[in-house]
Structures are given as C-alpha cells and as structure tokens.
Write a protein that holds these residues in place. Structure first.
Motif, short mmCIF file in Angstrom:
data_model
loop_
_atom_site.label_atom_id
_atom_site.label_comp_id
_atom_site.label_asym_id
_atom_site.label_seq_id
_atom_site.Cartn_x
_atom_site.Cartn_y
_atom_site.Cartn_z
N GLU B 36 56.18 9.11 71.89
CA GLU B 36 56.88 7.87 72.27
C GLU B 36 58.35 7.93 71.88
OE1 GLU B 36 53.70 4.27 72.45
OE2 GLU B 36 54.33 4.86 70.45
N THR B 37 58.64 8.51 70.73
CA THR B 37 60.04 8.60 70.29
C THR B 37 60.80 9.65 71.10
OG1 THR B 37 59.29 8.02 68.08
CG2 THR B 37 61.51 8.90 68.25
N VAL B 38 60.14 10.78 71.35
CA VAL B 38 60.78 11.84 72.13
C VAL B 38 61.16 11.34 73.52
CG1 VAL B 38 60.12 13.88 73.45
CG2 VAL B 38 59.95 13.92 70.98
N ALA B 39 60.33 10.44 74.06
CA ALA B 39 60.57 9.95 75.42
C ALA B 39 61.92 9.26 75.56
CB ALA B 39 59.45 8.98 75.83
N LYS B 40 62.50 8.85 74.43
CA LYS B 40 63.81 8.16 74.49
C LYS B 40 64.97 9.14 74.62
CE LYS B 40 61.92 4.38 71.80
NZ LYS B 40 61.60 4.03 70.41
N TYR B 41 64.72 10.43 74.42
CA TYR B 41 65.79 11.42 74.56
C TYR B 41 65.84 11.94 76.00
CZ TYR B 41 65.75 11.70 69.41
OH TYR B 41 65.81 11.41 68.08
N ASP B 42 66.97 11.76 76.65
CA ASP B 42 67.10 12.21 78.04
C ASP B 42 67.02 13.73 78.15
OD1 ASP B 42 67.37 9.64 78.87
OD2 ASP B 42 69.57 9.67 78.83
N GLU B 43 67.40 14.43 77.07
CA GLU B 43 67.45 15.90 77.11
C GLU B 43 66.06 16.54 77.15
OE1 GLU B 43 68.96 13.92 75.01
OE2 GLU B 43 71.04 14.51 74.68
N ILE B 44 65.03 15.77 76.81
CA ILE B 44 63.69 16.35 76.69
C ILE B 44 62.76 15.77 77.74
CG2 ILE B 44 61.73 16.78 75.13
CD1 ILE B 44 63.59 16.27 72.77
N TYR B 45 62.08 16.64 78.48
CA TYR B 45 61.03 16.19 79.38
C TYR B 45 59.83 15.82 78.51
CZ TYR B 45 57.14 16.15 82.56
OH TYR B 45 56.01 15.75 83.23
N ALA B 46 59.28 14.63 78.72
CA ALA B 46 58.11 14.22 77.92
C ALA B 46 57.11 13.50 78.79
CB ALA B 46 58.56 13.32 76.77
N GLU B 47 55.83 13.79 78.57
CA GLU B 47 54.79 13.20 79.40
C GLU B 47 53.54 12.88 78.58
OE1 GLU B 47 53.72 16.42 82.16
OE2 GLU B 47 52.25 17.17 80.69
N TRP B 48 52.76 11.91 79.07
CA TRP B 48 51.39 11.76 78.61
C TRP B 48 50.52 12.62 79.51
CZ3 TRP B 48 51.44 10.16 74.08
CH2 TRP B 48 52.06 8.99 73.64
N ALA B 49 49.70 13.45 78.90
CA ALA B 49 48.72 14.23 79.66
C ALA B 49 47.42 13.44 79.68
CB ALA B 49 48.51 15.58 78.98
N PRO B 50 46.51 13.74 80.61
CA PRO B 50 45.23 13.01 80.61
C PRO B 50 44.37 13.30 79.38
CG PRO B 50 45.47 14.37 82.59
CD PRO B 50 46.66 14.66 81.74
N ASN B 51 44.51 14.47 78.78
CA ASN B 51 43.81 14.73 77.51
C ASN B 51 44.55 15.83 76.74
OD1 ASN B 51 42.81 17.34 78.26
ND2 ASN B 51 41.04 16.39 79.26
N GLU B 52 44.07 16.13 75.55
CA GLU B 52 44.78 17.04 74.66
C GLU B 52 44.73 18.48 75.14
OE1 GLU B 52 42.44 14.89 73.79
OE2 GLU B 52 43.30 13.50 72.32
N LYS B 53 43.63 18.85 75.80
CA LYS B 53 43.53 20.22 76.33
C LYS B 53 44.61 20.43 77.39
CE LYS B 53 40.16 23.35 78.53
NZ LYS B 53 40.68 23.58 79.89
N VAL B 54 44.77 19.44 78.24
CA VAL B 54 45.80 19.54 79.29
C VAL B 54 47.19 19.56 78.64
CG1 VAL B 54 46.84 18.35 81.25
CG2 VAL B 54 44.34 18.45 81.03
N ALA B 55 47.39 18.72 77.63
CA ALA B 55 48.69 18.69 76.95
C ALA B 55 49.01 20.06 76.36
CB ALA B 55 48.68 17.63 75.84
N ALA B 56 48.04 20.67 75.70
CA ALA B 56 48.26 21.97 75.08
C ALA B 56 48.54 23.03 76.15
CB ALA B 56 47.05 22.37 74.23
#
Lengths: 196, 579
Positions: B36-56
C-alpha cells in the motif's frame, strides 16, 4: 534526557486510537525523543479490544509497554481501563472516557458488565482523570473526535507546551476535519486543567 | 530527514531507495502496508496479485526481466508461494529479488503462528530479519545488493511487532537501477531435470559463500558487556532483550539464514554461559546444538508458543518485574465482531437458523463463527471452504449436501476458491457455495481485488464477473441475492440446497465501511412497543443492548441497516421518519 516512558492508548476498534497515537508520536518526535509505537491492525480492529503502545526516551528498545510500566493509560472506554489497568506504573495516571460500550459476551447475556469500574479503580489507589469525552466530542461537533478530546486531556498533564500539540494536530489531521479536531483538543485540555 | 514510520512503511521506503521497479503482493496482516505504501511512489510499478503464488511468480518474472523486484505476503501466504520459492532458489535472479514474509507470533490476526525461518532453511535461501523500522529500510536496500552479488533471491522476515511498530528512520534519495539486459539462458532459467541437476551444486556453493559473508559482515554483530552470560538473538527479540539487560553481551543476528557458526563460536568462547532468545521454534538453538556449541538456555526458558516481551524474558531469566494493580474481577473479553450494518450478519443469522453445516474461510466473515451467530463449522486456510465441503459431502452423501454450504469472500474466492469450485463441478459434486461479495478485501483493511474494478494504485481496471466465471467453470445454477433481504436469502439457499447439482449463490452488498456506501440514520426502539423478547439480540449487532428489560440502540454506531427491524414481531424498531 530521562529514562524511557510508556503511554498506552486502549479502546474499542473503530474509536480512532490510531489517530491519537499518531498525534502523540508527532509531538514526541518533535521534542527530539527516540520514539517507538506498536499498533494492532487487522482482525482486532473490527470492534475488538485494541491497544497502542507508545514509548519515548533517549533510546527506546522494546516497542511494547509491559505490566506495571505505563506512565499514562488513555482508556477510551471504562471496561478497557479495567482490562489494561495492570499495565499502569506505580504512580502512573489513568485517563478514562467514562463511557460504557458493551462487548458481545455482555450483549448476549453470557457475562455481566462490571459496575462502578472507575470508583473501584480509584479505591485501589490509581490516579484517575475520568471524563465524559463523548459529550465533549459532541460539543466539538462530532462524536468521532473522542480521540482528540483524550489527547487534549493528556496534553494538560504533559510537560510540552500547547503549541507543540497544536502543531502535531495540524500535521496529522486532514484539513477538512482540522477545525473540529482543534476544538475537540481545546475542550479536552480545558476540562483537564479545570479538574487538576 | 528523520521521521516516524511503521516497519512496513520503512520497508516500502527501502524499496523506493533501492531502485526497486516491480512490486506484487497479496494483502495479509501484518504485511499489507508494504504494498500500500509502495503504491504511492510513481517510480515503482505495484499491483495486488490474486494470491501469493502469483505475486511471487510475477516478481520472479520481473527479476528475470532485469528489474529489481519484490513481493510481500504474510507467513501463511508463503505456504501458497512455496512452490516457486523452492525453485527460484535454483534459478537465482537477474535483477535483485526480495521476498518479504511477515510472521504473526501471538496470532493477532492469523490462523496459525508458523515460523517462516523454516522456509529459508528448506529452500536454501538467505534470510534477513530487521528488528525495527530503521533496519527495515537498511536491510531492504542491503537485501537487493546481496541478491545481485550472490545471485540469490533474499527472504526478508518481519513480525507483527516490527511490521506494525513505528520507529525513527532517516530517509535518503532513490538510487535508480536501470533494467539489466535479458539474455536467454535456459540452463539457468529452465528448471527441467538436466538443468536443475547442475543448478543444485551452485545453490550449495552459494550457501557456503553466504556463510562467509555472514561471518564477517557487520550484519551479525557482537556487543560485548557483562560476560557472565552471552545472548544470541535476532529481530524483535533483540529489542526485548536489550530493554531487560542493557549491559549484557549480545550477538545480534541480522541474517538468520545461513548462520555464522565461527562468529557464534567466538562469541561463546568469550562468555561463561550461552542463552538463545528467539520466539516460536528453536531454529538458532537447534542449529547451535547440532553444531556442537554448548547452549545453556533457550526453549526450556522461553517456550514454543506466542510472542515474547520484556517481562516474559525477565520472568524466564528469574529477574524481577514491576508491581502492578489488578482490577480483581473478571473482565469480559471483547472479541472482534461484525460491524453494525455488515452485510455478512444477516447471512450468518440465516445459515445458523437453518441449522446448516457451514464450511468457512478466511476473512471478516470468519467472525460469523462467534456467539451469538456461531454459524461456522470449519476454517482452515484460504480457499478450503469450497474444496473442504466437497470432501465432506462426498464421504457423507447427498443428504449431507442438502444441509451444508461453503462460504467464501470475493477476494478469497479469487485467491484460491476457484479451483475448489472446479473440483466440485468436474467431479460431479452437488455442493452449494455462497460467495459473500462485499466488493472489497475487508479484513485486511479495504484492498482492491480482481472483482472490484480498481487496481492497487486506484486506477480503473477490468472487473472479473463472478457470475460469468462460475458459469464458465460449469455451474448452471448461479444466482445473486441481497444479504439484507433475509426472506429472499433463505428461499434462495433452501432452493439451491435441494438442487441435485452444484450451485453458487452470490450474496452481494458492499462492505458498510466503504466510503461510497451511504448509511441511514440510526434506528430507535419504541419503548412501549418493545416486549423485551430479545429476538433482535440474536443477530449479534454491537449497537443493540438491553436496558431495563427493553432493547436499546446506540445511535453513535447504528447505521440503520434495518436487519433488526426484520427480527422484531412487534414493530418496535423504528426509523426517524416513522415518528
């Protein structure tokens, strides 16, 4: 600087204890202290018992306040004061919003809500400032500003000047709600100064 | 500039300063605020994945693609992501890769308190463990440097008391790291047996090199003091220990895997006795004992369960603790509850009334298991409501399927409920599944998910249609109901339970706490009409209580959902305009 001090903010999930701790943290860091604050997020925020620990001093290690270690406890509800009173230091002060919010075991009739909590705690020798913070919050314009009323009361006991607290409120509160919270702070502070 | 940050916010700041370019995560307390905090930085692409396996896996792909990459999850999320974890250990990385895992000692918001350090050992991955916010920032940056130096994904372990404590950090500017070139290298990235066989020895050599680093780098440091006892510790335990014993000799481990045995030997030789202070499992202690280092105290003093604190350490070491006042009476507990106006309340009231076996899942709705609703039979892990019900009904037969349902939230269904539903349809099960669609990931504090139409950064996104998804899986009976409409809800559940094929009921109403949801004025009790029958109390709404044998509604928390109105046979619960 002196030894590490501990403050606890306890209440019911949804009462805005996190904003209170943020204002307090902002005041303390502005005074040059090392500060640690431990919060609880997640499941307990859904109407459960919540606690925030605030520690400050020259060098702070543990972010937790343990039993018998709190210089101040700000209890946003009186049953929570009873729950956490064992964390108050010998000679510490309990600031309590003398209001009842029944927990589910009381609502369902499984357990009684203890009566005369504040009187019983006083009889045990605790230093207590009890207030009707909800009425003060309503007077300020919104029942949700109980948190800042409580901070106002604490401010009257702490050694820092009023300006320091006002500045922290400006930093931590959304501009839309600033006036309301400034009023809530002043009402809490005035109440405490009168009752001291 | 010095500022107070949560451990999670400091970790996010570390990602920013380290030049991280890609972040994927699934929300889970106490890890959620990193993304949530990273999402505020424009320089970084940040997403919610559907689950942790997908995120990894997404972070692994981004690393292979040349970017400094990151994913975050809670401890049980790492179970979901364990499959890629073990093999990315073999492939190594291209751009630096850090995987954060937040443990929850004491189970403040979790279904177990597993110790993630086991994963570092099992997957042969280095793990750093910060002890406060300043170290969260510092170690995050270091983890990226080391990841690239040793061609290793780095695990970054926190816990509730580090992730959710604020402490002072000093901020620095971001250092950009451009994309590294991508070169096709099947021998490194295609883990078929012929290649993996060659990678395993590389992993073992890497561990030896990392041990050398651990022995000599400042991340593991000896602080000498009183030499009668030496304490080996790491993470938050270091802070508790220092609070109790400011003058003790301490070996503070910043890297908890692999361990620096020579450094520990050296430390042990300088002190009379050695005590290991760690929460949960005896990871450090067992390693020292098996390496022939004499340990004079550890789990025998501190136990295997829950979190430590300064007083727990004092008591374990025979030190005195401060005196305190005791209230002297039983204080009723205050468990968390479904909020006033929560769309889940009426649903669990209905399922409880119908006497159904309810196969539950992880989310706010797990609170449906608490009194007075007590309408949940099982909760194991994300997704297990559906697959678990399939197993339950398969062994107990069609009659069981008529008396049981699975309940699962929208986000949890996307996380790992889909495959359970596929199992039911494919294997000709007839179970009934309720998707509690409140248009948000609730318990972790309102995170978007693939069904909500918004991304982590708040941008509009395509929303997965739960109806179409279930139909595509092969469920012919898919229907949507409003969980506030109790009669309609009960009729729908009854009908679907009796259908001899799989059914999905989507109970759809947004979380009452969402800013876009309009609440109604508080209801009130007509004191003359109230007969004191307590029927309104059976829904377990925190805004309703009993005074002088009559119901009372707390106007400061009632949102006027009128669920209680449907309970009252005497018309005693009124809206303001009814006056």
């Amino acid at each position: 600087m002196s030894e590490t001090k501990g403050i606890m903010i306890v209440g019911v999930g949804g009462q805005g204890t996190l904003l209170a701790s943020r204002i307090l943290g902002s005041v303390l860091i502005g005074q040059g202290y090392d500060v640690k604050m431990s919060e609880v997020h997640g499941m307990s925020q859904r109407g459960g018992s919540v606690v925030t620990y605030v520690k400050f001093g020259e060098k702070v290690y543990s972010p937790l306040v343990d039993q018998g270690e709190a210089d101040y406890i700000l209890a946003f509800e009186r049953l929570e004061a009873a729950r956490w009173i064992s964390y108050l230091k010998d000679g510490g002060t309990l600031i309590v919003n003398d209001r009842r919010i029944s927990p589910m075991p009381v609502i369902t009739g499984a357990m009684p809500y203890p009566d005369e909590i504040v009187e019983k705690l006083r009889a045990k020798g605790s230093k207590i400032i009890a207030s009707d913070a909800l009425s003060l919050a309503n007077e300020a314009g919104n029942a949700k500003s109980v948190n800042v009323v409580m901070i106002g009361i604490l401010s009257a006991l702490a050694e820092f000047s009023e300006d320091v607290w006002q500045k922290a409120i400006v930093e931590c509160v959304k501009p839309k709600f600033l006036e309301l919270n400034q009023k809530a702070f002043s009402l809490g502070r005035e109440y405490a100064l009168k009752s001291l | 500039m010095k500022t107070l940050l949560l451990g999670n916010e400091a970790a996010a700041r570390g990602l920013y300063e380290a030049g991280c370019r890609f972040v994927s995560a699934y929300p889970g307390t106490p890890s959620t605020e990193i993304a949530e905090t990273v999402a505020k930085y424009d320089e970084i692409y940040a997403e919610w994945a559907p689950n942790e396996k997908v995120a990894a896996e997404a972070a692994i792909g981004a690393s292979i693609g040349g970017a400094r990459s990151f994913c975050a999850m809670k401890h049980v999320g790492l179970n979901v992501a364990a499959d890629p974890l073990f093999t990315v250990s073999y492939t190594g990385i291209n751009g630096g890769l850090v995987i954060a895992v937040a443990d929850d000692q004491g189970m403040h918001s979790s279904q177990n308190e597993q110790d993630s350090r086991h994963y570092a050992i099992a997957a042969k991955l280095p793990m750093l463990e910060p002890s406060d916010s300043a170290e969260c920032l510092e170690y995050m940056k270091l983890a990226f440097e080391l990841s690239e130096e040793y061609d290793a994904p780095f695990l970054f372990r926190t816990c509730t008391r580090v992730a959710h404590s604020q402490s002072v950090v000093e901020l620095s500017p971001r250092v950009e790291h451009e994309l590294k070139p991508y070169e096709k290298t099947p021998s490194k990235y295609v883990m078929m047996p012929g290649n993996a066989v060659k990678r395993h020895p590389i992993v073992e050599e890497r561990t030896q090199k990392l041990i050398k680093y651990a022995e000599t780098s400042g991340i593991n440091r000896i602080e000498m003091g009183d030499t009668s006892v030496g304490y080996v510790t790491a993470g938050i335990c270091y802070q508790y220990l220092r609070e109790c014993l400011p003058n003790a000799s301490v070996l503070k481990l910043g890297m908890v895997n692999p361990l620096p045995l020579e450094l520990i030997q050296e430390f042990a030789s300088k002190v009379d006795k050695l005590i290991v202070v760690e929460e949960l499992d005896p990871i450090i202690e067992t390693h020292l004992r098996s390496s022939g280092i004499k340990v004079d105290g550890g789990k025998n003093l501190f136990g295997l369960c829950g979190e430590l604190s300064q007083n727990k350490i004092r008591k374990a070491l025979g030190m005195s603790t401060a005196s305190f006042i005791d209230f002297g009476e039983t204080v009723p507990p205050r468990p968390p509850t479904l909020c006033p106006g929560c769309p889940h309340r009426g649903l669990f009231y209905t399922l409880g009334k119908m006497g159904l076996m309810v196969s539950g899942d992880i989310g706010c709705y797990t609170l449906g298991s608490l009194p007075p609703l007590t309408a949940m039979d099982t909760t194991i892990c994300m997704g297990a409501s559906i697959s678990g019900l399939h197993g339950f009904n398969t062994v107990r037969g069609a009659e069981s399927a008529k008396k049981s349902v699975a309940v699962i939230g929208d986000s949890t269904f996307m996380h790992s409920g889909i495959t359970g539903l596929v199992d039911i349809v494919y294997n000709k099960g007839i179970s009934t599944v309720l998707i509690l669609d409140n248009s948000i990931t609730g318990m972790t504090g309102h995170q978007q998910n693939p069904t909500t139409g918004k991304t982590l950064k708040g941008e509009p996104a395509p929303a997965v249609s739960l109806e179409k998804l279930c139909e595509a899986i092969g469920v012919k009976r898919v229907r949507v109901v409003d969980p506030y409409a109790l009669d309609e809800l009960k009729a729908a559940v009854t009908e679907e339970l009796n259908a001899l094929e799989p059914s999905v009921i989507i109970a759809r109403r947004p979380c009452i706490l969402l800013p876009e949801v309009k609440t109604s004025p508080a209801l009130y009790i007509d004191q003359e009409a109230c007969k004191g029958c307590r029927q309104c109390m059976t829904i377990g709404c925190p805004s309703i209580s009993f005074n002088n044998k009559k119901a009372a509604i707390d106007p400061t928390i009632c949102v006027g959902c009128e669920l209680c109105t449907q309970m009252c046979k005497f018309g005693a619960i009124l809206k303001k305009e009814d006056k």
